[in-house]
Design a protein around this motif. Structure first.
Motif, PDB file in Angstrom:
ATOM      1  N   LEU A 155      37.603  67.777  72.309  1.00 27.56           N
ATOM      2  CA  LEU A 155      39.143  68.404  72.226  1.00 27.56           C
ATOM      3  C   LEU A 155      40.106  67.434  72.979  1.00 27.56           C
ATOM      4  O   LEU A 155      41.399  67.396  72.325  1.00 27.56           O
ATOM      5  CB  LEU A 155      38.792  69.792  72.596  1.00 27.56           C
ATOM      6  N   VAL A 156      39.743  67.074  73.971  1.00 28.99           N
ATOM      7  CA  VAL A 156      40.519  66.231  74.876  1.00 28.99           C
ATOM      8  C   VAL A 156      41.135  65.344  74.150  1.00 28.99           C
ATOM      9  O   VAL A 156      42.253  64.802  74.087  1.00 28.99           O
ATOM     10  CB  VAL A 156      40.043  65.945  76.257  1.00 28.99           C
ATOM     11  N   ALA A 157      40.125  64.354  73.701  1.00 38.49           N
ATOM     12  CA  ALA A 157      40.528  62.969  72.645  1.00 38.49           C
ATOM     13  C   ALA A 157      41.526  63.621  71.653  1.00 38.49           C
ATOM     14  O   ALA A 157      42.327  62.756  71.115  1.00 38.49           O
ATOM     15  CB  ALA A 157      39.261  62.567  72.277  1.00 38.49           C
ATOM     16  N   ARG A 158      40.976  64.830  70.956  1.00 34.51           N
ATOM     17  CA  ARG A 158      41.850  65.161  69.827  1.00 34.51           C
ATOM     18  C   ARG A 158      43.419  65.456  70.124  1.00 34.51           C
ATOM     19  O   ARG A 158      44.336  65.170  69.574  1.00 34.51           O
ATOM     20  CB  ARG A 158      41.171  66.634  69.237  1.00 34.51           C
ATOM     21  N   ALA A 159      43.421  66.161  71.453  1.00 30.60           N
ATOM     22  CA  ALA A 159      44.799  66.315  71.974  1.00 30.60           C
ATOM     23  C   ALA A 159      45.421  65.289  72.324  1.00 30.60           C
ATOM     24  O   ALA A 159      46.829  65.010  71.825  1.00 30.60           O
ATOM     25  CB  ALA A 159      44.647  67.156  73.180  1.00 30.60           C
ATOM     26  N   ALA A 160      44.865  64.203  72.673  1.00 32.22           N
ATOM     27  CA  ALA A 160      45.642  62.869  73.047  1.00 32.22           C
ATOM     28  C   ALA A 160      45.944  62.267  71.617  1.00 32.22           C
ATOM     29  O   ALA A 160      47.241  61.709  71.788  1.00 32.22           O
ATOM     30  CB  ALA A 160      44.871  61.936  73.952  1.00 32.22           C
ATOM     31  N   SER A 161      45.210  62.310  70.674  1.00 32.99           N
ATOM     32  CA  SER A 161      45.556  61.738  69.449  1.00 32.99           C
ATOM     33  C   SER A 161      46.576  62.247  68.922  1.00 32.99           C
ATOM     34  O   SER A 161      47.434  61.639  68.578  1.00 32.99           O
ATOM     35  CB  SER A 161      44.258  61.579  68.751  1.00 32.99           C
ATOM     36  N   GLU A 162      46.726  63.753  68.905  1.00 32.11           N
ATOM     37  CA  GLU A 162      48.142  64.390  68.494  1.00 32.11           C
ATOM     38  C   GLU A 162      49.180  64.125  69.072  1.00 32.11           C
ATOM     39  O   GLU A 162      50.299  63.857  68.612  1.00 32.11           O
ATOM     40  CB  GLU A 162      47.468  66.002  68.405  1.00 32.11           C
TER      41      GLU A 162
END
Length: 175
Positions: free
Chosen positions: A38-45
């Motif tokens: 979820l943290v990686a996804r937020a950073a990607s977004e």
């Protein structure tokens, strides 16, 4: 802190814990894995709001389950929708164009807005051209020919009327 792991303690309500337990993220089986993803996804977004390639990657990632589900269902049923395939391949690029500009749009100069509009219209026109092309096939590239005929042919009639009106304007007949 780069390269090192840290223990993070979080208080979650019972409902949040249940949501986290039920959350399905490919490649994540434990709660720790899910939180990292979820943290990686937020950073990607966040990165996607600044760069087209990152935005395209995010949009493609969001649509993978849908595309895969459709392909599996089509395989099982022996059906195929060229229109659906073209839409799902075009959509990430179109949304990525907008998403990658979201950080600058509110501060844009008029010429930047004109350029964004031009790019989006070109992208949309390429998509619509491909939609018109599949209309040449007997089934119109759809599961049901009627779906294409009812929607796309109706749009083409509006486009013809607009073209006619523009021709009259150019000839000075309508102001």
């Amino acid at each position: 802190m780069a390269g090192k792991s840290a223990v993070v303690t979080v208080r979650l309500s019972a409902k949040e814990q249940e949501s986290l337990a039920l959350l399905e993220i490919e490649g994540a089986s434990t709660v720790s894995d899910k939180i990292r993803m979820l943290v990686a996804r937020a950073a990607s977004e966040r990165h996607a709001r600044q760069e087209f390639a990152a935005a395209l990657n995010v949009m493609n990632g969001l649509l993978v389950p849908v595309k895969d589900g459709i392909k599996i269902a089509e395989h099982r049923s022996g059906m195929r929708s060229e229109w659906m395939d073209r839409l799902l391949n075009w959509l990430p690029s179109a949304v990525a164009m907008v998403l990658s500009r979201s950080g600058e749009v509110s501060n844009s100069e008029p010429q930047q807005l004109v350029e964004l509009e031009r790019e989006l219209l070109e992208e949309h026109a390429r998509f619509m051209t491909s939609v018109f092309q599949i209309g040449l096939s007997p089934e119109r590239g759809c599961y049901k020919r009627e779906n294409y005929d009812k929607n796309v042919i109706a749009c083409m009639a509006v486009a013809a009327a607009v073209s006619q009106a523009l021709d009259k304007q150019e000839q000075g007949e309508v102001r």
